[in-house]
Design an enzyme around this catalytic site. Sequence first.
Site, PDB file in Angstrom:
ATOM      1  N   ASP A 257       5.574  -3.892  -7.626  1.00 45.49           N
ATOM      2  CA  ASP A 257       5.966  -5.227  -7.158  1.00 45.49           C
ATOM      3  C   ASP A 257       5.266  -5.603  -5.858  1.00 45.49           C
ATOM      4  O   ASP A 257       5.369  -4.905  -4.857  1.00 45.49           O
ATOM      5  CB  ASP A 257       7.483  -5.299  -6.951  1.00 45.49           C
ATOM      6  CG  ASP A 257       8.243  -5.307  -8.263  1.00 45.49           C
ATOM      7  OD1 ASP A 257       7.761  -5.935  -9.216  1.00 45.49           O
ATOM      8  OD2 ASP A 257       9.326  -4.683  -8.329  1.00 45.49           O
TER       9      ASP A 257
ATOM     10  N   ASP B 275       1.572   0.523  -5.685  1.00 42.34           N
ATOM     11  CA  ASP B 275       2.933   0.030  -5.828  1.00 42.34           C
ATOM     12  C   ASP B 275       2.918  -1.064  -6.892  1.00 42.34           C
ATOM     13  O   ASP B 275       1.910  -1.744  -7.073  1.00 42.34           O
ATOM     14  CB  ASP B 275       3.413  -0.524  -4.481  1.00 42.34           C
ATOM     15  CG  ASP B 275       4.824  -1.075  -4.567  1.00 42.34           C
ATOM     16  OD1 ASP B 275       5.715  -0.347  -5.042  1.00 42.34           O
ATOM     17  OD2 ASP B 275       5.029  -2.231  -4.168  1.00 42.34           O
TER      18      ASP B 275
END
Length: 154
Positions: free
Chosen positions: A45, A43
């Site tokens: 962020d 991922d």
Amino acid sequence: RACCRATHLPTSLLPRTAPKVLHFHSTSGTYIMASKDTIVLFDVDGTLTVPRKTAEPEMLKFLQELRKVVSVGIVGGSDLVKISEQLGENAKNEYDYMFAENGLNAFKDGELLEVQSLKSALGEDNLKRLINFILHYVADLDIPIKRGTFFEFR
């Protein structure tokens, strides 16, 4: 980096002669399962970057080193433009897979694989009804602070 911990083994757990399917990562002193049949997804962020900030050079270098032994995919809720601001303007070509907008736009080796959207799945009238319902629902919520962007149409 926490998501990588599940994919490597401490050297103390390995036999003296490590099987060829393992790759020694000298910085961490661990062996990483080495197979291009394996896809490691990250991922953006909160994992690769501080939310909405650019990735540290060390992180980008680590990802490129990891690509030598496994396929690396990037997953983000943001659109490709925002992901590229964080991981570099050529990000979609730097990784084996890229899934922008929570997977609505999928790339493999820099080439677009698939594009999906709520508008195409629901149609304009149903999408408008859904958005109206959600806006009314959010407007009626009693929450301490009600600011920000609730919808970003893509």
